[in-house]
Design a protein around this motif. Structure first.
Motif, PDB file in Angstrom:
ATOM      1  N   MET A  32       0.808  -1.222   0.000  1.00 25.41           N
ATOM      2  CA  MET A  32       0.000   0.000   0.000  1.00 25.41           C
ATOM      3  C   MET A  32       0.837   1.265   0.000  1.00 25.41           C
ATOM      4  SD  MET A  32      -3.402  -0.461   0.418  1.00 25.41           S
ATOM      5  CE  MET A  32      -4.342  -1.981   0.487  1.00 25.41           C
ATOM      6  N   ASN A  33       0.210   2.322  -0.471  1.00 24.77           N
ATOM      7  CA  ASN A  33       0.637   3.686  -0.225  1.00 24.77           C
ATOM      8  C   ASN A  33      -0.174   4.122   0.982  1.00 24.77           C
ATOM      9  OD1 ASN A  33       2.406   4.429  -2.551  1.00 24.77           O
ATOM     10  ND2 ASN A  33       0.606   3.760  -3.676  1.00 24.77           N
ATOM     11  N   ILE A  34       0.486   4.664   1.994  1.00 25.79           N
ATOM     12  CA  ILE A  34      -0.178   5.021   3.243  1.00 25.79           C
ATOM     13  C   ILE A  34       0.145   6.482   3.558  1.00 25.79           C
ATOM     14  CG2 ILE A  34      -0.420   4.497   5.703  1.00 25.79           C
ATOM     15  CD1 ILE A  34       0.844   1.675   4.932  1.00 25.79           C
ATOM     16  N   ALA A  35      -0.899   7.295   3.680  1.00 23.08           N
ATOM     17  CA  ALA A  35      -0.727   8.721   3.964  1.00 23.08           C
ATOM     18  C   ALA A  35      -1.410   9.076   5.276  1.00 23.08           C
ATOM     19  CB  ALA A  35      -1.335   9.550   2.838  1.00 23.08           C
ATOM     20  N   THR A  55       0.655   5.075  -9.265  1.00 21.50           N
ATOM     21  CA  THR A  55      -0.520   5.893  -9.549  1.00 21.50           C
ATOM     22  C   THR A  55      -1.454   6.030  -8.350  1.00 21.50           C
ATOM     23  OG1 THR A  55      -1.593   3.929 -10.466  1.00 21.50           O
ATOM     24  CG2 THR A  55      -0.523   5.424 -12.032  1.00 21.50           C
ATOM     25  N   SER A  56      -1.195   5.277  -7.290  1.00 20.80           N
ATOM     26  CA  SER A  56      -2.025   5.361  -6.081  1.00 20.80           C
ATOM     27  C   SER A  56      -1.454   6.289  -5.011  1.00 20.80           C
ATOM     28  CB  SER A  56      -2.216   3.959  -5.484  1.00 20.80           C
ATOM     29  OG  SER A  56      -3.010   3.168  -6.338  1.00 20.80           O
ATOM     30  N   ILE A  57      -0.295   6.868  -5.262  1.00 21.32           N
ATOM     31  CA  ILE A  57       0.316   7.761  -4.272  1.00 21.32           C
ATOM     32  C   ILE A  57      -0.631   8.922  -3.953  1.00 21.32           C
ATOM     33  CG2 ILE A  57       2.184   9.419  -3.872  1.00 21.32           C
ATOM     34  CD1 ILE A  57       4.008   7.454  -5.482  1.00 21.32           C
ATOM     35  N   ASN A  58      -1.010   9.671  -4.966  1.00 19.65           N
ATOM     36  CA  ASN A  58      -1.889  10.832  -4.740  1.00 19.65           C
ATOM     37  C   ASN A  58      -3.272  10.408  -4.279  1.00 19.65           C
ATOM     38  OD1 ASN A  58       0.049  12.728  -5.333  1.00 19.65           O
ATOM     39  ND2 ASN A  58      -0.477  12.807  -7.497  1.00 19.65           N
ATOM     40  N   GLY A 103     -11.141   3.895   1.895  1.00 22.39           N
ATOM     41  CA  GLY A 103      -9.728   3.799   2.232  1.00 22.39           C
ATOM     42  C   GLY A 103      -9.215   5.008   2.980  1.00 22.39           C
ATOM     43  N   GLY A 104     -10.070   5.989   3.224  1.00 19.31           N
ATOM     44  CA  GLY A 104      -9.715   7.150   4.029  1.00 19.31           C
ATOM     45  C   GLY A 104     -10.550   7.152   5.301  1.00 19.31           C
ATOM     46  N   ILE A 105      -9.891   7.256   6.471  1.00 21.94           N
ATOM     47  CA  ILE A 105     -10.612   7.185   7.746  1.00 21.94           C
ATOM     48  C   ILE A 105     -10.058   8.240   8.704  1.00 21.94           C
ATOM     49  CG2 ILE A 105     -11.194   5.736   9.732  1.00 21.94           C
ATOM     50  CD1 ILE A 105     -10.790   3.287   7.993  1.00 21.94           C
ATOM     51  N   PRO A 106     -10.934   9.013   9.350  1.00 24.21           N
ATOM     52  CA  PRO A 106     -10.461   9.986  10.337  1.00 24.21           C
ATOM     53  C   PRO A 106      -9.863   9.290  11.570  1.00 24.21           C
ATOM     54  CG  PRO A 106     -12.750  10.416   9.737  1.00 24.21           C
ATOM     55  CD  PRO A 106     -12.378   9.090   9.164  1.00 24.21           C
ATOM     56  N   ILE A 107      -8.928   9.962  12.207  1.00 19.22           N
ATOM     57  CA  ILE A 107      -8.343   9.518  13.471  1.00 19.22           C
ATOM     58  C   ILE A 107      -8.882  10.453  14.544  1.00 19.22           C
ATOM     59  CG2 ILE A 107      -6.201   9.225  14.783  1.00 19.22           C
ATOM     60  CD1 ILE A 107      -4.801   8.763  12.005  1.00 19.22           C
ATOM     61  N   LEU A 108      -9.446   9.881  15.598  1.00 18.96           N
ATOM     62  CA  LEU A 108     -10.135  10.668  16.616  1.00 18.96           C
ATOM     63  C   LEU A 108      -9.458  10.613  17.975  1.00 18.96           C
ATOM     64  CD1 LEU A 108     -13.739   9.379  15.853  1.00 18.96           C
ATOM     65  CD2 LEU A 108     -12.707  11.467  14.990  1.00 18.96           C
ATOM     66  N   ARG A 109      -9.640  11.683  18.727  1.00 26.02           N
ATOM     67  CA  ARG A 109      -9.318  11.676  20.159  1.00 26.02           C
ATOM     68  C   ARG A 109     -10.448  12.405  20.868  1.00 26.02           C
ATOM     69  NH1 ARG A 109      -4.388  13.285  24.049  1.00 26.02           N
ATOM     70  NH2 ARG A 109      -5.457  12.557  25.904  1.00 26.02           N
ATOM     71  N   ASP A 110     -11.109  11.700  21.761  1.00 29.77           N
ATOM     72  CA  ASP A 110     -12.238  12.262  22.507  1.00 29.77           C
ATOM     73  C   ASP A 110     -13.276  12.879  21.575  1.00 29.77           C
ATOM     74  OD1 ASP A 110     -10.963  11.511  24.899  1.00 29.77           O
ATOM     75  OD2 ASP A 110      -9.894  13.427  25.007  1.00 29.77           O
ATOM     76  N   SER A 120      -4.110   3.279  -0.349  1.00 29.15           N
ATOM     77  CA  SER A 120      -4.509   2.979  -1.715  1.00 29.15           C
ATOM     78  C   SER A 120      -3.515   2.057  -2.392  1.00 29.15           C
ATOM     79  CB  SER A 120      -4.631   4.272  -2.527  1.00 29.15           C
ATOM     80  OG  SER A 120      -5.169   4.010  -3.800  1.00 29.15           O
ATOM     81  N   THR A 121      -4.008   1.156  -3.161  1.00 31.74           N
ATOM     82  CA  THR A 121      -3.377   0.250  -4.121  1.00 31.74           C
ATOM     83  C   THR A 121      -4.286  -0.941  -4.359  1.00 31.74           C
ATOM     84  OG1 THR A 121      -1.031   0.801  -3.930  1.00 31.74           O
ATOM     85  CG2 THR A 121      -1.516  -1.421  -4.584  1.00 31.74           C
ATOM     86  N   GLY A 122      -4.979  -1.410  -3.317  1.00 34.98           N
ATOM     87  CA  GLY A 122      -5.846  -2.569  -3.463  1.00 34.98           C
ATOM     88  C   GLY A 122      -7.239  -2.198  -3.914  1.00 34.98           C
ATOM     89  N   MET A 123      -8.156  -3.122  -3.738  1.00 36.18           N
ATOM     90  CA  MET A 123      -9.573  -2.839  -3.954  1.00 36.18           C
ATOM     91  C   MET A 123     -10.030  -1.942  -2.799  1.00 36.18           C
ATOM     92  SD  MET A 123     -10.195  -4.278  -6.762  1.00 36.18           S
ATOM     93  CE  MET A 123     -11.971  -4.101  -6.837  1.00 36.18           C
ATOM     94  N   PRO A 124     -11.093  -1.159  -2.978  1.00 36.64           N
ATOM     95  CA  PRO A 124     -11.518  -0.248  -1.919  1.00 36.64           C
ATOM     96  C   PRO A 124     -11.703  -0.909  -0.548  1.00 36.64           C
ATOM     97  CG  PRO A 124     -12.638   0.326  -3.933  1.00 36.64           C
ATOM     98  CD  PRO A 124     -11.887  -0.961  -4.204  1.00 36.64           C
TER      99      PRO A 124
END
Length: 152
Positions: A32-35, A55-58, A103-110, A120-124
């Motif tokens: 994966m590309n992980i941002a 092509t999955s970087i952006n 493939g995009g998820i917020p990170i939460l605190r309280d 990104s790179t795999g199936m959704p």
């Protein structure tokens, strides 16, 4: 004059998320590309695993941008972006950076969004699975005050 504190995601927290997402990516056999972005949608950390699609970087960066900026997982838009859907054409917003692909998820605190992870790179569904592993790892650390500091 009073001061207000708000949690912010640190580089250490971003690295925790990347490490966990990378492990999950290896488990499922999809590099994966992980941002990781902060709550203001600025790139905090990025990791491109060997074999991840160039092509999955952006796409990974834009998934994190969308999740942090809209304060929701990118997967919630799936049914609404088709022609006739309530959010049809939304991918053209934000200079074309809005991503309705899982493939995009917020990170939460309280309950506060401190950043987001995009994969990104795999199936959704694979991208979302890997992102979830990263999110959960950093949120566990955040619960122990690791990976987040107060902003004055």
């Amino acid at each position: 004059m009073s001061t207000k504190t708000a949690p912010i995601l640190t580089l250490s927290g971003a690295q925790t998320a990347i490490a966990a997402a990378s492990r999950r990516s290896q488990e499922i056999g999809v590099p994966m590309n992980i941002a990781i972005v902060d709550s203001a949608c600025h790139l905090l950390a990025f990791h491109r695993m060997e074999g991840a699609k160039i092509t999955s970087i952006n796409i990974a960066i834009d998934k994190a941008f969308t999740a942090a900026g809209h304060r929701a997982p990118t997967s919630v838009y799936k049914e609404n972006v088709w022609p006739g859907g309530a959010a049809f054409g939304i991918w053209n917003s934000n200079g074309g950076r809005f991503s309705p692909i899982a493939g995009g998820i917020p990170i939460l605190r309280d309950g506060v969004v401190v950043g987001a992870i995009g994969c990104s790179t795999g199936m959704p569904n694979q991208d979302e699975d890997v992102a979830k592993a990263g999110k959960e790892a950093v949120e566990r650390d955040i619960g122990m005050d690791g990976g987040v500091r107060a902003k004055l």
